[in-house]
Design an enzyme around this catalytic site. Structure first.
Site, PDB file in Angstrom:
ATOM      1  N   SER A  12      24.748   3.286 -20.410  1.00  0.00           N
ATOM      2  CA  SER A  12      25.897   4.009 -19.824  1.00  0.00           C
ATOM      3  C   SER A  12      25.723   4.185 -18.314  1.00  0.00           C
ATOM      4  O   SER A  12      26.714   4.190 -17.570  1.00  0.00           O
ATOM      5  CB  SER A  12      26.123   5.352 -20.516  1.00  0.00           C
ATOM      6  OG  SER A  12      25.131   6.281 -20.181  1.00  0.00           O
ATOM      7  N   LYS A  90       9.875   1.378 -20.079  1.00  0.00           N
ATOM      8  CA  LYS A  90       8.549   0.774 -19.842  1.00  0.00           C
ATOM      9  C   LYS A  90       8.108   1.092 -18.430  1.00  0.00           C
ATOM     10  O   LYS A  90       8.937   1.235 -17.534  1.00  0.00           O
ATOM     11  CB  LYS A  90       8.631  -0.758 -20.007  1.00  0.00           C
ATOM     12  CG  LYS A  90       8.905  -1.190 -21.422  1.00  0.00           C
ATOM     13  CD  LYS A  90       7.657  -1.085 -22.261  1.00  0.00           C
ATOM     14  CE  LYS A  90       7.995  -1.307 -23.723  1.00  0.00           C
ATOM     15  NZ  LYS A  90       6.936  -0.917 -24.633  1.00  0.00           N
ATOM     16  N   HIS A 108      16.110  10.493 -13.964  1.00  0.00           N
ATOM     17  CA  HIS A 108      15.457  11.241 -15.046  1.00  0.00           C
ATOM     18  C   HIS A 108      16.358  12.415 -15.428  1.00  0.00           C
ATOM     19  O   HIS A 108      16.853  13.124 -14.549  1.00  0.00           O
ATOM     20  CB  HIS A 108      14.086  11.737 -14.577  1.00  0.00           C
ATOM     21  CG  HIS A 108      13.320  12.401 -15.676  1.00  0.00           C
ATOM     22  ND1 HIS A 108      12.695  11.683 -16.677  1.00  0.00           N
ATOM     23  CD2 HIS A 108      13.115  13.708 -15.959  1.00  0.00           C
ATOM     24  CE1 HIS A 108      12.126  12.533 -17.526  1.00  0.00           C
ATOM     25  NE2 HIS A 108      12.367  13.750 -17.117  1.00  0.00           N
ATOM     26  N   ASP A 149       7.233   9.181 -13.373  1.00  0.00           N
ATOM     27  CA  ASP A 149       8.131  10.282 -12.981  1.00  0.00           C
ATOM     28  C   ASP A 149       7.618  11.070 -11.785  1.00  0.00           C
ATOM     29  O   ASP A 149       7.758  12.297 -11.735  1.00  0.00           O
ATOM     30  CB  ASP A 149       8.336  11.252 -14.175  1.00  0.00           C
ATOM     31  CG  ASP A 149       9.193  10.650 -15.266  1.00  0.00           C
ATOM     32  OD1 ASP A 149       9.935   9.690 -14.993  1.00  0.00           O
ATOM     33  OD2 ASP A 149       9.125  11.159 -16.399  1.00  0.00           O
TER      34      ASP A 149
END
Ligand code: GAR
Length: 207
Positions: A12, A90, A108, A149
């Protein structure tokens, strides 16, 4: 600017990027979509929009070296200048992170550094947010470095957590914000307005 989108799932965010380009809000071309998952909706969306769509997974190669060379080959032959991770589950190999230093973005679905790190993806993030009892969550767009992250933060938006939220209802509201801000963050790179200084990212004013 030619961009590549890496995605593992439904795609999306890829769709939001394609729409932003069609509507003239983003001056870029998605020249390549790569997925580690042959069934990814993102690959179908790419093909339906005439974009080169490749299933590339580490498992198809005998060594890390061959895998990395394949990725680099596909990126270089299309003059990709920016890699956009959109639900890519990944880790990007360090050689690619170095080759595309400060030119890989990730989105994120929480306010990093909270609720990030390995295992924190998709609905798991929203479940963890609700279980912890935080009152706000949100969206983070950041530059990818060699830690999960972790790279410098380009853009964040806050989304309120409601008492009656389920992981699914929260995911839906967060996703809407993702679709809004990812094209905006990418456009800042296209316009050359992003200045990175250590962990800090500054956005230059429009000319
Ligand atoms: C998005 O919510 C994205 O933020 C998340 O996966 C979803 C992908 O949806 N990414 C992560 O959790 C990365 N740690 P999409 O395939 O519909 O764009």
């Amino acid at each position: 600017m030619n961009i590549a989108v890496f995605a593992s799932g439904r795609g999306s965010n890829l769709m939001a990027i394609i729409n932003a380009i069609k509507e003239g809000r983003l001056n870029a071309k998605v020249a390549l979509v790569i997925s580690n998952n042959s069934n990814a909706g993102a690959l179908e969306i790419a093909r339906a929009n005439g974009i080169d769509a490749l299933h590339i997974s580490r498992r198809q190669f005998a060594s890390d070296e061959e895998y990395i060379q394949k990725l680099l080959h596909e990126l270089k032959t299309r003059n990709i200048e920016l890699i956009v991770l959109a639900g890519y589950m990944k880790k990007i190999p360090p050689e690619i992170v170095r080759e595309y230093q400060n030119r890989i973005l990730n989105i994120h679905p929480a306010l990093l550094p909270a609720f990030g790190g390995p295992g924190m993806y998709g609905i798991n993030v929203h479940k963890a947010v609700i279980d912890y009892g935080v009152k706000v969550t949100g969206v983070t767009v950041h530059i990818v470095d060699e830690e999960y992250d972790h790279g410098p933060i380009v853009m964040q938006r806050v989304v309120e957590v409601r008492d009656d939220d389920t992981p699914e209802s929260l995911a839906e509201r967060v996703l809407k914000v993702e679709h809004e801000i990812y094209p905006q963050a990418i456009e800042l790179f296209v316009e050359g307005r992003v200045v990175i200084s250590g962990r800090k990212v500054f956005i230059k004013d429009e000319n």
